[in-house]
Design a protein around this motif. Sequence first.
Motif, short mmCIF file in Angstrom:
data_model
loop_
_atom_site.label_atom_id
_atom_site.label_comp_id
_atom_site.label_asym_id
_atom_site.label_seq_id
_atom_site.Cartn_x
_atom_site.Cartn_y
_atom_site.Cartn_z
N PRO A 146 0.53 -1.08 0.22
CA PRO A 146 -0.19 -0.09 0.02
C PRO A 146 0.58 1.04 -0.41
O PRO A 146 0.23 2.24 -0.80
N GLN A 147 2.02 1.39 0.50
CA GLN A 147 3.28 2.23 0.03
C GLN A 147 3.13 2.82 -0.54
O GLN A 147 3.33 4.46 -1.40
N ARG A 148 3.67 1.57 -1.64
CA ARG A 148 3.91 1.79 -2.74
C ARG A 148 3.03 1.83 -3.65
O ARG A 148 3.16 3.24 -5.08
N ALA A 149 1.59 1.63 -3.68
CA ALA A 149 0.66 1.97 -4.23
C ALA A 149 -0.07 3.41 -4.26
O ALA A 149 0.20 4.47 -4.87
N LEU A 150 0.04 3.85 -2.92
CA LEU A 150 0.14 5.36 -2.16
C LEU A 150 0.46 6.26 -3.48
O LEU A 150 0.53 7.71 -3.60
N GLU A 151 1.68 6.20 -2.87
CA GLU A 151 2.92 6.90 -3.64
C GLU A 151 2.70 7.02 -5.10
O GLU A 151 3.01 8.29 -6.30
N LEU A 152 2.61 5.83 -5.89
CA LEU A 152 1.93 6.21 -7.45
C LEU A 152 0.36 7.38 -7.70
O LEU A 152 0.46 7.66 -8.32
N GLY A 181 4.41 12.16 -14.95
CA GLY A 181 4.46 11.13 -13.84
C GLY A 181 5.69 10.29 -13.68
O GLY A 181 5.76 9.71 -14.65
N LEU A 182 6.58 10.72 -12.73
CA LEU A 182 7.67 9.58 -12.45
C LEU A 182 7.52 9.17 -11.06
O LEU A 182 7.03 9.46 -10.09
N HIS A 183 8.54 8.22 -10.13
CA HIS A 183 8.72 7.58 -9.52
C HIS A 183 10.05 6.75 -8.90
O HIS A 183 10.77 5.97 -9.98
N GLN A 197 -2.52 6.31 -20.58
CA GLN A 197 -3.04 5.11 -21.90
C GLN A 197 -3.55 4.35 -20.73
O GLN A 197 -4.73 4.16 -20.62
N THR A 198 -2.32 3.55 -19.98
CA THR A 198 -2.99 2.35 -19.17
C THR A 198 -2.88 2.82 -18.13
O THR A 198 -3.55 2.34 -17.63
N GLY A 199 -2.43 4.27 -17.71
CA GLY A 199 -2.14 4.26 -15.77
C GLY A 199 -1.18 3.54 -14.94
O GLY A 199 -1.51 3.55 -13.55
N GLU A 200 -0.44 2.98 -16.04
CA GLU A 200 0.82 2.38 -15.26
C GLU A 200 1.68 2.43 -15.01
O GLU A 200 2.16 3.88 -16.32
N PHE A 201 3.06 2.36 -14.38
CA PHE A 201 4.58 2.79 -13.74
C PHE A 201 5.14 1.82 -14.69
O PHE A 201 4.91 0.56 -13.98
N ASP A 202 5.89 2.66 -15.89
CA ASP A 202 6.86 1.52 -16.11
C ASP A 202 8.21 1.57 -15.95
O ASP A 202 8.50 2.76 -16.05
N PRO A 203 8.58 0.52 -15.95
CA PRO A 203 10.81 1.24 -15.72
C PRO A 203 11.65 1.30 -17.27
O PRO A 203 11.23 1.76 -17.68
#
Length: 208
Positions: A146-152, A181-183, A197-203
């Motif tokens: 949940p920590q990483r999920a909320l960071e994103l 958006g970056l993490h 477009q996907t709502g996902e974070f990619d490396p």
Amino acid sequence: MQAYRALLDGYRRFRSTGYPDQRRRWEALATGQEPPVMIIGCCDSRVDPATIFDTLPGEMFVLRNVANLVPPYEVGGGLHGVSAALEFAVTALNVKHVIVMGHGACGGIAASLAGDLDPEQSFIPGWIAMLDDAREKVVAEAPENPQRALELEGVKTSLANLRTFPFVAEREKAGSLMLHGLHFGVADGKLWALDEQTGEFDPVTEDA
């Protein structure tokens, strides 16, 4: 005093090596700045954008605050530090990119998840409250981390709030401004980029 003296020692090293090596650059920067990029990052001491992106002075306009948050557009009431910096970057400096960068092990995110903010604090609870909707979404989805999920989700929240500013929305629609958006992972040094477009974070690949 030791930590303060260490800073002064760092300045002396800069004056003896860093400044002479970049003297012409500093002299040019004294006449003005034209950074193409604005970074909105966290004020956490572990995530300095200049270090992460290996940039020189004048290459980025950087705004840092607790949990890299952008409030929604509003006028009147209070002092709007984030909004003022954003307006200056977009309308005066004409940056081409605005990047919201979250990071691993973010204390502001952890405080939002825990919900145990000190009611005696004057400023932090109200600021972190911007994450309330994102936190409720994460809690409902019950992810493994949940920590990483909320960071994103926090990055997405700030991007959505950026688009409530008329001068941002107008320029993005015209194609003269791009939002990103970056993490950044503190433990592993890896950078992840949001695909809207996907709502996902990619490396982000480490090879050019």
